[in-house]
Design a protein around this motif. Structure first.
Motif, mmCIF file in Angstrom:
data_model
loop_
_atom_site.group_PDB
_atom_site.id
_atom_site.type_symbol
_atom_site.label_atom_id
_atom_site.label_comp_id
_atom_site.label_asym_id
_atom_site.label_seq_id
_atom_site.Cartn_x
_atom_site.Cartn_y
_atom_site.Cartn_z
ATOM 1 N N ALA A 161 59.350 49.893 19.318
ATOM 2 C CA ALA A 161 60.395 50.976 18.943
ATOM 3 C C ALA A 161 60.085 52.449 18.965
ATOM 4 C CB ALA A 161 60.823 50.533 17.480
ATOM 5 N N THR A 162 58.676 52.511 19.035
ATOM 6 C CA THR A 162 57.872 53.860 18.834
ATOM 7 C C THR A 162 57.284 54.281 20.339
ATOM 8 O OG1 THR A 162 55.786 52.991 18.107
ATOM 9 C CG2 THR A 162 57.590 53.678 16.643
ATOM 10 N N GLN A 163 57.157 53.462 21.129
ATOM 11 C CA GLN A 163 56.242 53.756 22.414
ATOM 12 C C GLN A 163 57.288 53.286 23.499
ATOM 13 O OE1 GLN A 163 52.475 52.200 21.584
ATOM 14 N NE2 GLN A 163 51.745 54.155 21.723
ATOM 15 N N THR A 261 48.736 51.639 18.593
ATOM 16 C CA THR A 261 49.713 51.292 19.537
ATOM 17 C C THR A 261 50.483 49.919 18.960
ATOM 18 O OG1 THR A 261 50.296 50.935 22.032
ATOM 19 C CG2 THR A 261 48.120 50.227 21.327
ATOM 20 N N GLU A 262 51.501 49.703 19.478
ATOM 21 C CA GLU A 262 52.271 48.360 19.652
ATOM 22 C C GLU A 262 52.488 47.984 20.891
ATOM 23 O OE1 GLU A 262 55.884 48.943 17.544
ATOM 24 O OE2 GLU A 262 56.598 50.778 18.186
ATOM 25 N N PHE A 285 51.123 47.284 14.639
ATOM 26 C CA PHE A 285 50.116 48.505 15.150
ATOM 27 C C PHE A 285 48.742 47.949 15.223
ATOM 28 C CE2 PHE A 285 54.064 50.399 13.675
ATOM 29 C CZ PHE A 285 54.270 51.383 14.484
ATOM 30 N N VAL A 380 64.704 60.266 9.197
ATOM 31 C CA VAL A 380 63.804 58.866 9.281
ATOM 32 C C VAL A 380 64.044 58.005 8.139
ATOM 33 C CG1 VAL A 380 61.390 58.080 9.246
ATOM 34 C CG2 VAL A 380 62.009 60.186 10.223
ATOM 35 N N ARG A 384 69.538 53.824 10.131
ATOM 36 C CA ARG A 384 69.624 54.326 11.342
ATOM 37 C C ARG A 384 70.831 54.856 11.895
ATOM 38 N NH1 ARG A 384 66.617 50.528 15.920
ATOM 39 N NH2 ARG A 384 65.001 51.094 14.328
ATOM 40 N N SER A 428 52.651 60.821 21.500
ATOM 41 C CA SER A 428 52.178 59.988 20.175
ATOM 42 C C SER A 428 52.621 60.781 18.928
ATOM 43 C CB SER A 428 50.769 60.153 20.388
ATOM 44 O OG SER A 428 49.925 59.787 19.084
ATOM 45 N N PHE A 429 53.202 60.068 18.098
ATOM 46 C CA PHE A 429 53.567 60.642 16.696
ATOM 47 C C PHE A 429 52.527 61.091 15.968
ATOM 48 C CE2 PHE A 429 54.427 60.238 12.145
ATOM 49 C CZ PHE A 429 55.514 61.073 12.031
#
Length: 533
Positions: A161-163, A261-262, A285, A380, A384, A428-429
């Motif tokens: 979801a983030t990468q 990372t995931e 993660f 956030v 969603r 990268s967050f």
């Protein structure tokens, strides 16, 4: 006085630990009487309803009282009933075997079960029970048999979801440590991919694993990672962020010194470079160490695309990071101290917009930045479907209303919007939120000293970055110290055939990662008929 208080505190802590051990009975061994063992389990677990105690008679003819213990929800109950329980009940123990030898006989005959081990201490028994293993107790035997039967419901493998990536695998890590390890092993099918397990958390007993490639990873860095994990003394580990904060080199810094990372392909790529991966049960993660600054501007699709495209995108990411860092402070400095640096028409236009604004540029920028951070945090935290609508509508309505009310100028809304979009473009967050924090410091320096303040802030930030270490590796390497052979994969990305060496400061034993003369060449052209004449 201080030393006496510290000494008394140590004595009290040690006394509490000893009393807790005595209370829990972790130093005691399993008894031979089945009923007393079952009572000990019930008393220790508070007679919890999910701790299942299944009593039965062992063997067809012997009828020895026995019991199976497991925690419902974290074991594969179907496997327990079909393969383990039925096998034990139907098992015929030879008359020559005494009860103490029955456990050994069962361990040898149950081939359908998973990994098994014999347990003699209560501490090991409860650790295995709460980890998803099945415990077999036999009356008259002063030890137990632990059978691995982990199961239960797990989240399916989904896209991270983030990468997100345009090109590359679509699978990401889950909350299951075994599943995450298996996804990496499918990519690196090598016996030298080693995995070490450690349990962290006095209460939670969280499973943590260290993965590295023996012969590629530095033995010194592996030992340092192992040492930092083993010295952790904490009640619980609920997410890899706990581990990250307890093993990093520098605490008082906004920049992350441990990468997370995931994506399994990202972990595999870092392992091939000589880094170490840290898996934590219950989180998708995975931590990567050691980490360098330039690593946060690299995306996984950089290595799946052509080198010229990847290089252009990396330059773009560095540019947007710099924009998100200094854009509001540059606006404050220009409008407050350095109007002569702008074209005359632009100065007149901005002055006309700011004529009705009652606040200085710094207060104007601070209000807009804080407002946007509130909107971002609300987007956030909300569901969603609602969060995205609230963020977009809130930004449009508040921005337009603030301009019409005369609180801010239109130019400031544009600057804040560009800054927000630039922060979202950072891959990268962890590094993006660092820029968000430093941005406010640069705004203060710009309001006080103009461009000189911004320059001072950037110089101090650069010095701070150069002073950081990640498990002993310089954070700004290979830029500072400069290593020319590793520049090929930093701000630029050379063609794949030119990336012949691994990062030098991370690995100094096995540097070569591909053979010579890997540059692609066209096939030999056939000779024409007239060439021989």
């Amino acid at each position: 006085m201080w030393f006496q208080w510290k000494k008394q505190l140590r004595k009290t802590t040690k006394r509490n630990e000893q009393s807790g051990q005595a209370k829990d009975g972790i130093d005691e061994t399993v008894e031979s009487e089945l009923q007393r063992n079952i009572e000990t389990v019930r008393n220790t677990t508070g007679n919890s309803v999910d701790v299942v105690i299944r009593r039965f008679l062992l063997g067809k003819e012997e009828g020895i009282p026995a019991a199976l213990l497991f925690v419902s929800g974290i074991v594969d109950e179907e496997m327990i009933h079909q393969f383990l329980l039925e096998s034990v009940v139907q098992l015929t123990i030879p008359p020559s075997y005494c009860r103490e030898e029955a456990l050994v006989y069962i361990e040898q005959k149950i081939a359908a079960a998973g990994k098994m081990k014999r347990i003699k201490r209560w501490s090991e028994l409860f650790l295995a029970l709460m980890s998803g293993e099945v415990i077999l107790l036999i009356d008259g035997v002063p030890e137990a048999l632990s059978v691995e039967a982990k199961g239960g419901e797990h989240r399916a493998i989904e896209e991270p979801a983030t990468q997100l990536s345009i090109r590359g695998p679509r699978e990401g890590f889950t909350e299951s440590l075994a599943t995450n390890v298996a996804m990496v092993r499918r990519r690196i099918q090598n016996p030298h991919l080693w995995l070490e397990a450690i349990t962290i958390g006095e209460v939670t007993q969280t499973n943590v694993s260290i993965m590295y490639i023996k012969g590629i990873a530095s033995d010194e860095i592996v030992e340092e990672v192992r040492r930092r994990l083993q010295r952790i003394r904490i009640d619980g580990i609920l997410e890899s962020g706990y581990i990250e904060q307890l093993i990093e080199d520098q605490t008082f810094t906004t920049f992350p010194t441990v990468y997370h990372t995931e994506r399994p392909d990202s972990v595999a790529a870092n392992l091939l470079e000589g880094r170490i991966a840290i898996f934590v049960e219950g989180t998708p993660f995975v931590l990567i160490a050691p980490t360098v600054f330039i690593q946060f501007f690299q995306a996984v699709e950089d290595y799946y695309a052509r080198f010229d495209i990847a290089t252009a995108l990396r330059f773009l990411r560095v540019l947007v990071f710099f924009i998100s860092l200094v854009a509001p402070s540059v606006y404050i400095a220009v409008t407050t101290f350095h109007q002569e640096m702008m074209p005359t028409q632009l100065v007149i236009a901005i002055a006309a917009q700011r004529e009705s604004v009652p606040f200085p540029a710094f207060v104007e920028a601070l209000m807009m930045e804080v407002t946007f951070e509130i909107l971002r945090e609300a987007g956030v935290r909300l569901p969603r479907a609602v969060g995205q609508a609230v963020s977009i509508v809130g930004a449009l309505v508040i921005g337009q209303a603030a301009v019409e009310a005369g609180f801010v100028s239109s130019a400031m809304v544009i600057v804040v919007s560009i800054t927000a979009i630039a922060s979202f473009a950072t891959p990268s967050f962890a590094i993006a939120i660092s820029a968000r924090l430093i941005r406010f410091l640069l705004m203060v320096l710009a309001a006080l000293f103009g461009f000189y303040g911004i320059l001072i802030g950037i110089v101090l930030m650069t010095l701070h970055l150069c002073s950081l270490r990640s498990f002993g590796v310089p954070y700004m390497s290979p830029l500072a110290p400069l290593i020319l052979s590793n520049i090929r994969d930093t701000l630029v990305r050379f063609p794949m055939w030119a990336l012949t060496e691994r990062p030098r400061l991370i690995n100094q034993t096995n540097m070569v990662r591909q053979g010579n003369d890997q540059r692609p060449k066209p096939p030999n052209q056939p000779e024409k008929e007239g060439d021989n004449h």
